[in-house]
Design a protein around this motif. Structure first.
Motif, PDB file in Angstrom:
ATOM      1  N   MET A 207       0.819  -1.211   0.000  1.00  0.00           N
ATOM      2  CA  MET A 207       0.000   0.000   0.000  1.00  0.00           C
ATOM      3  C   MET A 207       0.856   1.266   0.000  1.00  0.00           C
ATOM      4  SD  MET A 207      -2.878   0.635   2.781  1.00  0.00           S
ATOM      5  CE  MET A 207      -4.163   1.772   2.546  1.00  0.00           C
ATOM      6  N   LEU A 208       1.928   1.260   0.796  1.00  0.00           N
ATOM      7  CA  LEU A 208       2.793   2.439   0.919  1.00  0.00           C
ATOM      8  C   LEU A 208       3.938   2.425  -0.082  1.00  0.00           C
ATOM      9  CD1 LEU A 208       3.050   2.715   4.814  1.00  0.00           C
ATOM     10  CD2 LEU A 208       1.413   3.823   3.276  1.00  0.00           C
ATOM     11  N   ASP A 209       4.076   1.326  -0.813  1.00  0.00           N
ATOM     12  CA  ASP A 209       5.141   1.163  -1.793  1.00  0.00           C
ATOM     13  C   ASP A 209       6.517   1.320  -1.147  1.00  0.00           C
ATOM     14  OD1 ASP A 209       6.093   0.574  -4.340  1.00  0.00           O
ATOM     15  OD2 ASP A 209       6.218   2.693  -4.905  1.00  0.00           O
ATOM     16  N   VAL A 210       6.698   0.592  -0.042  1.00  0.00           N
ATOM     17  CA  VAL A 210       7.978   0.549   0.665  1.00  0.00           C
ATOM     18  C   VAL A 210       8.305  -0.913   0.957  1.00  0.00           C
ATOM     19  CG1 VAL A 210       7.712   2.838   1.730  1.00  0.00           C
ATOM     20  CG2 VAL A 210       6.921   0.815   2.951  1.00  0.00           C
ATOM     21  N   PRO A 211       9.569  -1.237   1.230  1.00  0.00           N
ATOM     22  CA  PRO A 211       9.906  -2.617   1.593  1.00  0.00           C
ATOM     23  C   PRO A 211       9.245  -3.025   2.914  1.00  0.00           C
ATOM     24  CG  PRO A 211      11.881  -1.381   1.008  1.00  0.00           C
ATOM     25  CD  PRO A 211      10.752  -0.392   1.099  1.00  0.00           C
ATOM     26  N   GLN A 212       9.028  -4.318   3.063  1.00  0.00           N
ATOM     27  CA  GLN A 212       8.392  -4.836   4.270  1.00  0.00           C
ATOM     28  C   GLN A 212       9.229  -4.518   5.516  1.00  0.00           C
ATOM     29  OE1 GLN A 212       6.999  -8.791   3.601  1.00  0.00           O
ATOM     30  NE2 GLN A 212       6.366  -9.100   5.699  1.00  0.00           N
ATOM     31  N   GLY A 213      10.540  -4.528   5.391  1.00  0.00           N
ATOM     32  CA  GLY A 213      11.418  -4.179   6.507  1.00  0.00           C
ATOM     33  C   GLY A 213      11.225  -2.737   6.962  1.00  0.00           C
ATOM     34  N   THR A 214      10.941  -1.849   6.019  1.00  0.00           N
ATOM     35  CA  THR A 214      10.673  -0.451   6.360  1.00  0.00           C
ATOM     36  C   THR A 214       9.396  -0.344   7.181  1.00  0.00           C
ATOM     37  OG1 THR A 214      11.796   0.293   4.359  1.00  0.00           O
ATOM     38  CG2 THR A 214      10.281   1.849   5.396  1.00  0.00           C
ATOM     39  N   VAL A 215       8.395  -1.138   6.812  1.00  0.00           N
ATOM     40  CA  VAL A 215       7.143  -1.149   7.575  1.00  0.00           C
ATOM     41  C   VAL A 215       7.416  -1.594   9.008  1.00  0.00           C
ATOM     42  CG1 VAL A 215       4.883  -2.258   7.807  1.00  0.00           C
ATOM     43  CG2 VAL A 215       5.677  -1.539   5.559  1.00  0.00           C
ATOM     44  N   MET A 216       8.179  -2.669   9.163  1.00  0.00           N
ATOM     45  CA  MET A 216       8.487  -3.169  10.505  1.00  0.00           C
ATOM     46  C   MET A 216       9.279  -2.139  11.308  1.00  0.00           C
ATOM     47  SD  MET A 216       9.214  -7.218   9.985  1.00  0.00           S
ATOM     48  CE  MET A 216       9.970  -7.257   8.371  1.00  0.00           C
ATOM     49  N   SER A 217      10.232  -1.491  10.652  1.00  0.00           N
ATOM     50  CA  SER A 217      11.044  -0.478  11.325  1.00  0.00           C
ATOM     51  C   SER A 217      10.185   0.714  11.763  1.00  0.00           C
ATOM     52  CB  SER A 217      12.157  -0.011  10.393  1.00  0.00           C
ATOM     53  OG  SER A 217      12.852   1.068  10.954  1.00  0.00           O
ATOM     54  N   ARG A 218       9.346   1.205  10.851  1.00  0.00           N
ATOM     55  CA  ARG A 218       8.482   2.343  11.188  1.00  0.00           C
ATOM     56  C   ARG A 218       7.533   1.999  12.325  1.00  0.00           C
ATOM     57  NH1 ARG A 218       6.640   4.669   5.244  1.00  0.00           N
ATOM     58  NH2 ARG A 218       8.688   5.463   4.646  1.00  0.00           N
ATOM     59  N   LEU A 219       6.993   0.783  12.295  1.00  0.00           N
ATOM     60  CA  LEU A 219       6.066   0.370  13.341  1.00  0.00           C
ATOM     61  C   LEU A 219       6.765   0.291  14.690  1.00  0.00           C
ATOM     62  CD1 LEU A 219       3.185  -0.472  13.950  1.00  0.00           C
ATOM     63  CD2 LEU A 219       3.823  -2.813  13.399  1.00  0.00           C
ATOM     64  N   ALA A 220       7.969  -0.274  14.701  1.00  0.00           N
ATOM     65  CA  ALA A 220       8.725  -0.361  15.951  1.00  0.00           C
ATOM     66  C   ALA A 220       9.067   1.030  16.478  1.00  0.00           C
ATOM     67  CB  ALA A 220      10.000  -1.173  15.736  1.00  0.00           C
ATOM     68  N   ARG A 221       9.470   1.921  15.589  1.00  0.00           N
ATOM     69  CA  ARG A 221       9.804   3.282  16.020  1.00  0.00           C
ATOM     70  C   ARG A 221       8.570   4.019  16.520  1.00  0.00           C
ATOM     71  NH1 ARG A 221      13.740   6.380  12.777  1.00  0.00           N
ATOM     72  NH2 ARG A 221      13.426   7.834  14.484  1.00  0.00           N
ATOM     73  N   ALA A 222       7.435   3.843  15.833  1.00  0.00           N
ATOM     74  CA  ALA A 222       6.189   4.500  16.253  1.00  0.00           C
ATOM     75  C   ALA A 222       5.775   4.007  17.633  1.00  0.00           C
ATOM     76  CB  ALA A 222       5.077   4.232  15.238  1.00  0.00           C
ATOM     77  N   ARG A 223       5.828   2.704  17.841  1.00  0.00           N
ATOM     78  CA  ARG A 223       5.462   2.147  19.149  1.00  0.00           C
ATOM     79  C   ARG A 223       6.422   2.627  20.228  1.00  0.00           C
ATOM     80  NH1 ARG A 223       4.238  -3.974  17.008  1.00  0.00           N
ATOM     81  NH2 ARG A 223       2.094  -3.606  16.299  1.00  0.00           N
ATOM     82  N   GLY A 224       7.717   2.699  19.896  1.00  0.00           N
ATOM     83  CA  GLY A 224       8.695   3.188  20.862  1.00  0.00           C
ATOM     84  C   GLY A 224       8.442   4.640  21.243  1.00  0.00           C
ATOM     85  N   LEU A 225       8.142   5.473  20.249  1.00  0.00           N
ATOM     86  CA  LEU A 225       7.833   6.877  20.534  1.00  0.00           C
ATOM     87  C   LEU A 225       6.589   7.005  21.404  1.00  0.00           C
ATOM     88  CD1 LEU A 225       8.571   8.451  17.027  1.00  0.00           C
ATOM     89  CD2 LEU A 225       9.835   8.865  19.148  1.00  0.00           C
ATOM     90  N   LEU A 226       5.577   6.177  21.120  1.00  0.00           N
ATOM     91  CA  LEU A 226       4.363   6.206  21.948  1.00  0.00           C
ATOM     92  C   LEU A 226       4.663   5.781  23.378  1.00  0.00           C
ATOM     93  CD1 LEU A 226       1.493   4.787  19.706  1.00  0.00           C
ATOM     94  CD2 LEU A 226       1.773   7.110  20.545  1.00  0.00           C
ATOM     95  N   MET A 227       5.445   4.720  23.532  1.00  0.00           N
ATOM     96  CA  MET A 227       5.772   4.260  24.887  1.00  0.00           C
ATOM     97  C   MET A 227       6.575   5.316  25.640  1.00  0.00           C
ATOM     98  SD  MET A 227       6.459   0.168  24.697  1.00  0.00           S
ATOM     99  CE  MET A 227       7.631   0.199  23.355  1.00  0.00           C
ATOM    100  N   THR A 228       7.485   5.976  24.945  1.00  0.00           N
ATOM    101  CA  THR A 228       8.276   7.023  25.592  1.00  0.00           C
ATOM    102  C   THR A 228       7.387   8.172  26.029  1.00  0.00           C
ATOM    103  OG1 THR A 228      10.216   6.461  24.273  1.00  0.00           O
ATOM    104  CG2 THR A 228      10.168   8.657  25.255  1.00  0.00           C
ATOM    105  N   GLU A 229       6.488   8.595  25.139  1.00  0.00           N
ATOM    106  CA  GLU A 229       5.634   9.727  25.464  1.00  0.00           C
ATOM    107  C   GLU A 229       4.604   9.388  26.532  1.00  0.00           C
ATOM    108  OE1 GLU A 229       2.676  12.921  23.372  1.00  0.00           O
ATOM    109  OE2 GLU A 229       4.263  12.002  22.192  1.00  0.00           O
ATOM    110  N   LEU A 230       4.057   8.192  26.471  1.00  0.00           N
ATOM    111  CA  LEU A 230       3.013   7.810  27.425  1.00  0.00           C
ATOM    112  C   LEU A 230       3.569   7.129  28.663  1.00  0.00           C
ATOM    113  CD1 LEU A 230       0.400   6.424  24.889  1.00  0.00           C
ATOM    114  CD2 LEU A 230       0.371   8.644  26.032  1.00  0.00           C
ATOM    115  N   GLY A 231       4.875   6.862  28.689  1.00  0.00           N
ATOM    116  CA  GLY A 231       5.484   6.139  29.795  1.00  0.00           C
ATOM    117  C   GLY A 231       5.260   6.785  31.141  1.00  0.00           C
TER     118      GLY A 231
END
Length: 141
Positions: free
Chosen positions: A111-135
């Motif tokens: 859908m985003l026309d990016v490699p699957q590894g990029t999706v996994m990386s972005r998701l991990a970074r997004a979750r990490g940022l959320l955990m940091t902010e909401l921690g």
């Protein structure tokens, strides 16, 4: 939405099979970005419907039906919504597609026309940022 449906109808002959939902969501995403580029200031970009967070929220406890518990739950939900809205666009988009809309890594990558590894990386970074902010907001159980 109408524009996306018209584009999907016009392009149905080009559909090569596979996941129709991901194909249609790609058309909707591209149509919405086109519309936003023409009609919205560049500083405002929203991805996904944050109201969908209600669908993935855990069911309330039977003991926690007090008005105080409902107010705390509403405040927590608002904090999560605000934290997601502050994520960078690429991270927010990936998080919403995976955790709220339930698409697979492969579907998101197509859908985003990016490699699957990029999706996994972005998701991990997004979750990490959320955990940091909401921690700092977590209450001890």
């Amino acid at each position: 939405m109408q524009e996306a449906c018209l584009k999907a109808h016009a392009g149905i002959a080009g559909f090569a099979g596979g996941n129709a939902r991901a194909w249609l969501l790609t058309i909707v995403r591209n149509a919405s970005y086109t519309w936003m580029a023409k009609n919205r200031p560049r500083s405002v970009v929203a991805v996904g419907d944050l109201a969908d967070l209600d669908d993935v929220s855990p069911p309330p406890d039977n003991d926690a039906d007090s008005p105080e518990a409902a107010l705390i739950a509403k405040a927590n939900s608002a904090a999560v919504e605000a934290a997601i809205a502050r994520l960078p666009q690429a991270f927010r988009e990936t998080l919403v597609l995976r955790d709220i809309n339930g698409l697979s890594y492969r579907e998101i990558a197509a859908m985003l026309d990016v490699p699957q590894g990029t999706v996994m990386s972005r998701l991990a970074r997004a979750r990490g940022l959320l955990m940091t902010e909401l921690g700092g907001r977590h209450e001890p159980a």
